[in-house]
Enzyme design. Structure first.
Site, PDB file in Angstrom:
ATOM      1  N   VAL A  72       0.913  -0.975  -0.118  1.00 58.86           N
ATOM      2  CA  VAL A  72       0.000  -0.085  -0.124  1.00 58.86           C
ATOM      3  C   VAL A  72       0.833   1.276  -0.047  1.00 58.86           C
ATOM      4  O   VAL A  72       0.486   2.278  -0.628  1.00 58.86           O
ATOM      5  CB  VAL A  72      -0.779   0.084   1.133  1.00 58.86           C
ATOM      6  N   LYS A  98      -6.894  -0.544   3.881  1.00 54.98           N
ATOM      7  CA  LYS A  98      -7.185  -1.815   3.245  1.00 54.98           C
ATOM      8  C   LYS A  98      -8.196  -2.447   4.138  1.00 54.98           C
ATOM      9  O   LYS A  98      -7.701  -2.952   5.171  1.00 54.98           O
ATOM     10  CB  LYS A  98      -5.737  -2.451   3.082  1.00 54.98           C
TER      11      LYS A  98
END
Ligand SMILES: Nc1nc2c(c(=O)[nH]1)N=C([C@H](O)[C@@H](O)CO)CN2
Length: 117
Positions: A72, A98
């Site tokens: 990420v 997430k």
């Protein structure tokens, strides 16, 4: 400085470091704050004078949905770069979540702040 923001923008993409994650698409959520002086659009009432949050959202949806990073961190950095390079933004704060990636947590992810060089 004023801000223009995008809250809880959900985009599905291929993201993750594990083999099983390379075979599926997962939802990500973006919360974005962008420094922008809103005096002019407030005076002219003209969309052309704004930082158009719809245009930013569409660009990120296009980019993120076609990306396939592992971390990420990498995706957040690229998204911040797009905002600074392609829009009239001098500073951006970006939270990439997430959801459901860690059992017991509603979401995990990163928060970054970047300025135009
Ligand atoms: N700091 C990070 N930690 C982890 C990441 C990441 O992108 N940044 N990714 C994973 C896995 O892909 C995880 O999301 C799967 O549940 C683990 N840790």
């Amino acid at each position: 400085m004023d801000k223009v923001f995008i809250e809880a923008l959900e985009i599905e993409t291929l993201i993750g470091i594990y083999d099983w994650e390379r075979r599926i698409r997962q939802p990500l959520q973006f919360d974005i704050e962008m420094a922008f002086d809103n005096h002019r659009p407030a005076a002219t009432d003209d969309i052309a004078d704004t930082l158009d949050y719809k245009a930013v959202s569409k660009r990120l949806i296009e980019y993120v949905s076609q990306s396939s990073f592992g971390l990420v961190e990498t995706l957040a950095e690229r998204c911040a770069g797009i905002i600074l390079d392609e829009f009239a933004v001098s500073h951006v704060r970006l939270k990439l979540s997430k959801p459901g990636a860690v059992r017991g947590a509603r979401a995990v992810g990163v928060m970054i702040e970047r300025s135009r060089a």
